[in-house]
Design an enzyme around this catalytic site. Structure first.
Site, short mmCIF file in Angstrom:
data_model
loop_
_atom_site.label_atom_id
_atom_site.label_comp_id
_atom_site.label_asym_id
_atom_site.label_seq_id
_atom_site.Cartn_x
_atom_site.Cartn_y
_atom_site.Cartn_z
N HIS B 53 -4.39 4.80 -3.97
CA HIS B 53 -3.32 4.49 -3.01
C HIS B 53 -2.35 3.49 -3.63
CE1 HIS B 53 -5.56 5.72 0.96
NE2 HIS B 53 -5.58 6.66 0.04
N GLU B 55 -1.25 0.72 -2.56
CA GLU B 55 -1.67 -0.68 -2.47
C GLU B 55 -2.75 -1.02 -3.50
OE1 GLU B 55 -1.61 1.66 -0.08
OE2 GLU B 55 -1.63 0.75 1.93
N CYS B 83 -4.62 1.53 5.03
CA CYS B 83 -5.87 2.09 5.56
C CYS B 83 -6.98 1.04 5.41
CB CYS B 83 -6.22 3.38 4.80
SG CYS B 83 -6.96 3.10 3.18
N CYS B 86 -7.69 -0.13 1.74
CA CYS B 86 -6.70 -1.03 1.16
C CYS B 86 -6.73 -2.40 1.83
CB CYS B 86 -5.32 -0.40 1.25
SG CYS B 86 -5.18 1.11 0.27
#
Lengths: 144, 144
Positions: B53, B55, B83, B86
């Site tokens: 992801h 992040e 999410c 993260c």
């Protein structure tokens, strides 16, 4: 020795590699159809990376081995209960089965919400938990 | 333009790079003392890695830039609410400040537990949320 105990021993070997590198000794392996396809141990200190948990490394390596981002047909063995980050990563990967050794009453995902995992992930806990727990406590004792 | 809007634009640029690579367009930047020290965009498809992801990539890169595994003095800007994976990674990094654009009513960390974040992390939401949200919805519209 049953299958889960056998693979947990592999995860413990990874934990001991971490200890030898002066990392909190947690290890993980991913198994697919009777074969270890990925291994990982905690590398947060060496990499200066708080995301470099044993499970994250093993998930990334397993997806590479599988050539896809889902691990539905895989079991992940880890010596200590995953934290929320790792549990949520297993959710994204739609992990088939999670087997862990020792519980983590301070940082384990189950403290937050069992639903961090994918609803289809089967969970088995307590496999070789004494040895898994002792590996971590021995490490911290030696550090004092 | 205020500082948060300025850095959110940088995160949006990263989201557009993701879209151009046919990835769900989410982007992130990490800022420390007025300087962008790390960037990331979603790369889950290209890397076949469900943990890649925006992040996570930005946190790993920021820790590398800082030479340590804590980001207390940093702000992370991300176009969409993180999410749980993260958010929990930000907890391990002890992130100083989280600024996000659009809420994620399906997968956002706040659905599970706000305590996935570190208790000291300041949170600002809704910065340029319309543009952040539109970037994702335009991508899915074009895919249909």
């Amino acid at each position: 020795m049953d299958t889960d105990a056998k693979y947990m021993l592999e995860a413990l070997k990874e934990a001991h590699v971490a200890a030898a590198e002066d990392e909190v000794p947690i290890g993980a392996v991913v198994v697919c159809r009777g074969k270890v396809i990925a291994k990982g141990h905690n590398m947060t200190e060496r990499l200066h990376d708080p995301t470099a948990h044993a499970e994250m490394i093993a998930i990334t390596a397993a997806c590479e081995a599988m050539g896809g981002k889902y691990l539905n047909d895989c079991s992940l063995y880890v010596t200590v209960e995953p934290c929320p980050m790792c549990a949520a990563a297993m959710n994204w990967a739609q992990l088939g089965r999670l087997v862990y050794g020792a519980s983590d009453p301070k940082r384990g995902y189950s403290l937050f919400s069992p639903s961090l995992l994918h609803p289809k992930t089967e969970v088995v806990s307590g496999v070789d938990s004494e040895e898994c727990s002792k590996t971590v406590s021995d490490y911290f004792k030696a550090k004092r």
